[in-house]
Design a protein around this motif. Structure first.
Motif, PDB file in Angstrom:
ATOM      1  N   PRO A 106      -9.089  -6.055  -9.857  1.00 58.29           N
ATOM      2  CA  PRO A 106      -8.599  -6.766  -8.573  1.00 58.29           C
ATOM      3  C   PRO A 106      -7.105  -6.739  -8.530  1.00 58.29           C
ATOM      4  N   ARG A 107      -6.399  -7.130  -9.436  1.00 53.74           N
ATOM      5  CA  ARG A 107      -4.857  -7.314  -9.388  1.00 53.74           C
ATOM      6  C   ARG A 107      -4.456  -5.870  -9.334  1.00 53.74           C
ATOM      7  N   ASP A 108      -4.662  -4.858  -9.932  1.00 51.28           N
ATOM      8  CA  ASP A 108      -4.201  -3.635  -9.802  1.00 51.28           C
ATOM      9  C   ASP A 108      -4.665  -2.966  -8.672  1.00 51.28           C
ATOM     10  N   GLY A 109      -5.975  -3.007  -7.920  1.00 50.27           N
ATOM     11  CA  GLY A 109      -6.517  -2.577  -6.822  1.00 50.27           C
ATOM     12  C   GLY A 109      -5.449  -3.161  -5.674  1.00 50.27           C
ATOM     13  N   ILE A 110      -5.284  -4.350  -5.607  1.00 54.24           N
ATOM     14  CA  ILE A 110      -4.403  -4.993  -4.445  1.00 54.24           C
ATOM     15  C   ILE A 110      -2.962  -4.205  -4.376  1.00 54.24           C
ATOM     16  N   GLN A 111      -2.531  -4.105  -5.703  1.00 54.27           N
ATOM     17  CA  GLN A 111      -0.918  -3.651  -5.759  1.00 54.27           C
ATOM     18  C   GLN A 111      -1.141  -2.093  -5.345  1.00 54.27           C
ATOM     19  N   ARG A 112      -2.052  -1.509  -5.737  1.00 51.79           N
ATOM     20  CA  ARG A 112      -2.111  -0.079  -5.456  1.00 51.79           C
ATOM     21  C   ARG A 112      -2.176   0.179  -3.940  1.00 51.79           C
ATOM     22  N   CYS A 113      -3.103  -0.580  -3.136  1.00 52.28           N
ATOM     23  CA  CYS A 113      -3.370  -0.299  -2.043  1.00 52.28           C
ATOM     24  C   CYS A 113      -2.033  -0.740  -0.969  1.00 52.28           C
ATOM     25  N   GLU A 137     -10.403 -12.017  -4.075  1.00 51.98           N
ATOM     26  CA  GLU A 137      -9.205 -11.614  -3.623  1.00 51.98           C
ATOM     27  C   GLU A 137      -9.181 -10.092  -3.304  1.00 51.98           C
ATOM     28  N   ARG A 138      -9.910  -9.344  -3.994  1.00 51.15           N
ATOM     29  CA  ARG A 138     -10.189  -7.840  -3.923  1.00 51.15           C
ATOM     30  C   ARG A 138     -10.894  -7.846  -2.353  1.00 51.15           C
ATOM     31  N   THR A 139     -11.807  -8.635  -2.199  1.00 49.64           N
ATOM     32  CA  THR A 139     -12.596  -8.604  -0.844  1.00 49.64           C
ATOM     33  C   THR A 139     -11.487  -8.820   0.487  1.00 49.64           C
ATOM     34  N   ALA A 140     -10.865 -10.055   0.174  1.00 52.30           N
ATOM     35  CA  ALA A 140      -9.875 -10.401   1.244  1.00 52.30           C
ATOM     36  C   ALA A 140      -8.851  -9.120   1.508  1.00 52.30           C
ATOM     37  N   ALA A 141      -8.623  -8.402   0.727  1.00 51.73           N
ATOM     38  CA  ALA A 141      -7.560  -7.295   0.721  1.00 51.73           C
ATOM     39  C   ALA A 141      -8.224  -6.430   1.469  1.00 51.73           C
ATOM     40  N   ARG A 142      -9.389  -6.167   1.157  1.00 56.92           N
ATOM     41  CA  ARG A 142     -10.244  -4.877   1.897  1.00 56.92           C
ATOM     42  C   ARG A 142     -10.380  -5.407   3.317  1.00 56.92           C
ATOM     43  N   SER A 143     -10.828  -6.756   3.781  1.00 56.18           N
ATOM     44  CA  SER A 143     -10.960  -7.205   4.996  1.00 56.18           C
ATOM     45  C   SER A 143      -9.472  -7.080   5.686  1.00 56.18           C
TER      46      SER A 143
END
Length: 237
Positions: A147-154, A214-220
């Motif tokens: 989740p940390r890496d995915g949020i930063q990449r997006c 946190e990943r879900t919140a970023a995707r939303s």
């Protein structure tokens, strides 16, 4: 002494000096102040016919009598000339002060107005198009890795889209601040912008564990931004 007072004093000195100089030219420098010879009180006695005749006892000689009957005359014409030259120098000094005052206060053309700094707005249509084109890549990035890496990449994908649109970053801005500013200029949902930016900062700078919420919140937040972008692009097409 202020400039106004200095100019007034210089003007008065020059005017007074010109008046005195005119007067001195009319009456003559030697006539300004000079001594006036005083006349004899009485005529000197006539000389005796015979040079060999002797004066009676107790009589005063003719030379001594002339000395006594003649009063000393003081010639002060040099003082008048000196005063005249002093007045000439005063006029020259006053004229110089007046010329200096006039030169300092001469007319100057108005200065051109300073160029005003203004913010050049980015091409919002170009920014919206770049964000819309990379929407799929943003969703793929948030799903990859932790989740940390995915949020930063997006978030970095969003920053790259803003940069590709040619938006200039101000010297005081970071790339994250630039991205937030541009997204707000697009009139997107401010809650989605702020939420995604907060998640990016948390993922980058925090040390606690980030999970799937946190990943879900970023995707939303990304879905909400993409929906607003589609509404902006729809009327333009």
């Amino acid at each position: 002494m202020t400039r106004g007072r200095a100019g007034a004093v210089a003007t008065l000195v020059a005017a007074a000096g010109l008046l005195v100089l005119t007067w001195a030219a009319v009456v003559g420098p030697g006539s300004l102040v000079s001594g006036t010879p005083r006349v004899f009180d009485r005529e000197p006695p006539a000389a005796t016919a015979s040079p060999t005749s002797t004066a009676p006892p107790g009589a005063v000689s003719t030379r001594e009598q002339l000395i006594e009957d003649t009063e000393t005359v003081v010639d002060l014409r040099w003082l008048g000339e000196l005063l005249g030259w002093v007045m000439v120098v005063a006029v020259l000094v006053g004229a110089g002060l007046l010329a200096r005052h006039l030169w300092r206060h001469r007319w100057h053309p108005p200065e051109p107005p300073e160029s005003a700094d203004f913010e050049v707005l980015p091409d919002l249509h170009r920014v919206a198009a770049a964000l819309a084109q990379s929407s799929a890549a943003q969703l793929e990035a948030v799903a990859e890795g932790s989740p940390r890496d995915g949020i930063q990449r997006c978030w970095l994908r969003v920053e790259e889209s803003v940069a590709e649109a040619g938006v200039r970053r101000e010297p005081w801005e970071t790339t994250a601040e630039l991205t937030v500013r541009v997204l707000r200029l697009l009139d997107l949902d401010p809650r989605a912008i702020g939420g995604l930016a907060d998640l990016y900062r948390e993922a980058r700078f925090s040390r606690h564990e980030l999970g799937e919420p946190e990943r879900t919140a970023a995707r939303s937040a990304l879905h909400r931004l993409h929906s607003d972008l589609a509404e902006l692009e729809g009327p333009r097409r």
